[in-house]
Design a protein around this motif. Structure first.
Motif, PDB file in Angstrom:
ATOM      1  N   ARG B 126      18.863 -10.247  32.238  1.00 15.85           N
ATOM      2  CA  ARG B 126      17.586 -10.225  32.941  1.00 15.85           C
ATOM      3  C   ARG B 126      17.558 -11.271  34.049  1.00 15.85           C
ATOM      4  N   ASP B 127      18.129 -12.430  33.757  1.00  9.87           N
ATOM      5  CA  ASP B 127      18.168 -13.470  34.772  1.00  9.87           C
ATOM      6  C   ASP B 127      18.979 -13.040  35.988  1.00  9.87           C
ATOM      7  N   ALA B 128      20.091 -12.372  35.714  1.00  7.78           N
ATOM      8  CA  ALA B 128      20.929 -11.895  36.822  1.00  7.78           C
ATOM      9  C   ALA B 128      20.126 -10.968  37.718  1.00  7.78           C
ATOM     10  N   TYR B 129      19.334 -10.118  37.078  1.00  6.05           N
ATOM     11  CA  TYR B 129      18.515  -9.179  37.837  1.00  6.05           C
ATOM     12  C   TYR B 129      17.464  -9.909  38.656  1.00  6.05           C
ATOM     13  N   GLU B 130      16.803 -10.864  38.037  1.00  7.09           N
ATOM     14  CA  GLU B 130      15.729 -11.574  38.733  1.00  7.09           C
ATOM     15  C   GLU B 130      16.269 -12.438  39.865  1.00  7.09           C
ATOM     16  N   THR B 131      17.510 -12.888  39.699  1.00  7.64           N
ATOM     17  CA  THR B 131      18.122 -13.654  40.775  1.00  7.64           C
ATOM     18  C   THR B 131      18.295 -12.802  42.032  1.00  7.64           C
ATOM     19  N   LEU B 132      18.681 -11.548  41.827  1.00  2.00           N
ATOM     20  CA  LEU B 132      18.778 -10.630  42.969  1.00  2.00           C
ATOM     21  C   LEU B 132      17.464 -10.590  43.738  1.00  2.00           C
ATOM     22  N   TRP B 133      16.388 -10.472  42.989  1.00  2.00           N
ATOM     23  CA  TRP B 133      15.070 -10.414  43.603  1.00  2.00           C
ATOM     24  C   TRP B 133      14.769 -11.676  44.390  1.00  2.00           C
ATOM     25  N   GLU B 134      15.058 -12.790  43.795  1.00  2.00           N
ATOM     26  CA  GLU B 134      14.701 -14.034  44.471  1.00  2.00           C
ATOM     27  C   GLU B 134      15.498 -14.222  45.754  1.00  2.00           C
ATOM     28  N   GLN B 135      16.746 -13.742  45.737  1.00  4.71           N
ATOM     29  CA  GLN B 135      17.528 -13.819  46.972  1.00  4.71           C
ATOM     30  C   GLN B 135      16.876 -13.010  48.082  1.00  4.71           C
ATOM     31  N   VAL B 136      16.479 -11.794  47.733  1.00  2.40           N
ATOM     32  CA  VAL B 136      15.882 -10.917  48.745  1.00  2.40           C
ATOM     33  C   VAL B 136      14.560 -11.499  49.243  1.00  2.40           C
ATOM     34  N   ILE B 137      13.786 -12.046  48.314  1.00  2.00           N
ATOM     35  CA  ILE B 137      12.524 -12.681  48.705  1.00  2.00           C
ATOM     36  C   ILE B 137      12.804 -13.858  49.645  1.00  2.00           C
ATOM     37  N   ASP B 138      13.828 -14.634  49.317  1.00  2.00           N
ATOM     38  CA  ASP B 138      14.189 -15.769  50.162  1.00  2.00           C
ATOM     39  C   ASP B 138      14.519 -15.324  51.589  1.00  2.00           C
ATOM     40  N   GLU B 139      15.302 -14.266  51.669  1.00  2.00           N
ATOM     41  CA  GLU B 139      15.669 -13.757  53.001  1.00  2.00           C
ATOM     42  C   GLU B 139      14.437 -13.328  53.785  1.00  2.00           C
ATOM     43  N   ALA B 140      13.533 -12.662  53.077  1.00  2.00           N
ATOM     44  CA  ALA B 140      12.318 -12.195  53.750  1.00  2.00           C
ATOM     45  C   ALA B 140      11.467 -13.372  54.219  1.00  2.00           C
ATOM     46  N   LEU B 141      11.434 -14.414  53.397  1.00  2.00           N
ATOM     47  CA  LEU B 141      10.703 -15.618  53.797  1.00  2.00           C
ATOM     48  C   LEU B 141      11.361 -16.267  55.020  1.00  2.00           C
ATOM     49  N   ALA B 142      12.700 -16.348  54.985  1.00  2.00           N
ATOM     50  CA  ALA B 142      13.430 -16.997  56.066  1.00  2.00           C
ATOM     51  C   ALA B 142      13.239 -16.256  57.384  1.00  2.00           C
ATOM     52  N   GLU B 143      13.148 -14.940  57.314  1.00  2.00           N
ATOM     53  CA  GLU B 143      12.970 -14.146  58.536  1.00  2.00           C
ATOM     54  C   GLU B 143      11.513 -14.104  58.970  1.00  2.00           C
ATOM     55  N   GLY B 144      10.643 -14.689  58.168  1.00  2.00           N
ATOM     56  CA  GLY B 144       9.227 -14.677  58.520  1.00  2.00           C
ATOM     57  C   GLY B 144       8.548 -13.342  58.248  1.00  2.00           C
ATOM     58  N   LEU B 145       9.228 -12.509  57.458  1.00  2.00           N
ATOM     59  CA  LEU B 145       8.654 -11.195  57.139  1.00  2.00           C
ATOM     60  C   LEU B 145       7.469 -11.344  56.190  1.00  2.00           C
TER      61      LEU B 145
END
Lengths: 192, 192
Positions: B126-145
């Motif tokens: 489950r942690d592995a899965y949630e890590t995927l999510w957090e990476q994508v969220i991070d990218e979206a934050l970094a791009e200002g999306l």
DNA sequence: GGGTCAACCAAGCAAGCGCTAGTGTAAACG
DNA sequence: CGTTTACACTAGCGCTTGCTTGGTTGACCC
């Protein structure tokens, strides 16, 4: 059995039952465990509640009723702008969810264990609460504060809010109000 | 008992168990009910699984593993823009959630019934899965999306998505992709 | 064609379950 | 005073639970 609902004694017993239901789950909580928590013998329990089902119904009714009262209060107290009302609802929701936590966790996770009659009765309470939410969402949509499908938006918001009981730590740095503000900020679009 | 995991027979039994766990809940599902659904006698069940707990663990493991595979595939297939990756994750999430529905409902609602060992093992998945999510969220934050607190945003999104299993109707007009697009639209800010 | 092995069955045990019956007791009431 | 009422107790009934035991079957293997 106590036909007149909500004697103070019964209310206290209900609170203790909620705690156990959260810890163990409804099915795993035996009447003997409940009785011990309450400081009485298992047989005496049935003086206060007709059966185990009725305890569950009492717990859920208590929580839902509180949520409804707090939401109505919050809406009455806040301003008329869609933004203020959205904030007020989100705060009120998280406030009950996280202070009256046990009852709400039971309501969310043990709803299916209710027998049909209890479920029908409590559905009305829940519907009344959800109607409040949909009104506020409608206002926010009308004012252009948020965009999208009314049905989907309200479901997504309810999901985000109710999910908090799974991860929120009251000891942590964030207050329920912080969460509410962050959520509203996330879904309201301001000019970039 | 089958030590080598995932014989085809066992996989099919696991699928049927998931269905019953969703219908009745784990605690209310008796080994006799499980056996009948599987077309065998209750004693024979313990040839395939050590105990009832192991059936639950098998169901949850199956669902979580699928989710992980689908999410990784989706991320590998889509573009590199934060927007594309956010859409891809949301779609993949709802896709598994709503096709492999039984297993996921069990994972979400019966997690607490797992014994400590099984829980520890499955937590990693489950942690592995949630890590995927957090990476994508991070990218979206970094791009200002999107904007806001990384931790809170990802929890809110997970909540909104996971809550869908409580109200989504596959017979209705909306596809999982519709839901995903609407959710992403709700949280990404475009110039007003 | 004897041996192996996964898959299944019939029968039942020990424990625990929700709930009931019958009784005791102390305070409140007329 | 006698009666009622609220609350608790003891004891246990009838049933279901997860799981075990000892044995049978038929397909496959060298």
């Amino acid at each position: 059995m106590n036909v007149i609902n909500e004697s103070p004694r019964r209310k206290e017993l209900t609170r203790q039952a909620a705690q156990l239901f959260v810890q163990e789950g409804f099915d795993r909580t035996t009447v003997r465990m409940l009785a011990q928590e309450m400081g009485i013998k298992s047989g005496s329990l049935f003086h206060h509640f007709r059966d185990k089902q009725e305890i569950l119904a009492a717990v859920i009714e208590e929580g839902t009723q509180n949520a409804l009262v707090m939401a109505r209060d919050a809406l009455a107290r806040c301003g008329t702008s869609a933004d203020a009302r959205l904030h007020a609802m989100a705060r009120a929701h998280l406030e009950t969810l996280l202070t009256d936590r046990n009852a709400h966790v039971v309501a969310l996770y043990e709803w299916r264990r209710l027998d049909p009659e209890a479920r029908a009765h409590l559905s009305h309470l829940r519907d009344a609460y959800e109607t409040l939410w949909e009104q506020v969402i409608d206002e926010a949509l009308a004012e252009g504060l948020i965009h999208g499908d009314r049905f989907l938006v309200s479901r997504f918001v309810m999901g985000a809010l109710n999910w908090t009981v799974r991860w929120y730590d009251p000891q942590g740095p964030r207050t329920p109000d912080d969460l509410a503000d962050e959520l509203v900020a996330m879904i309201t679009r301001r000019p970039a």
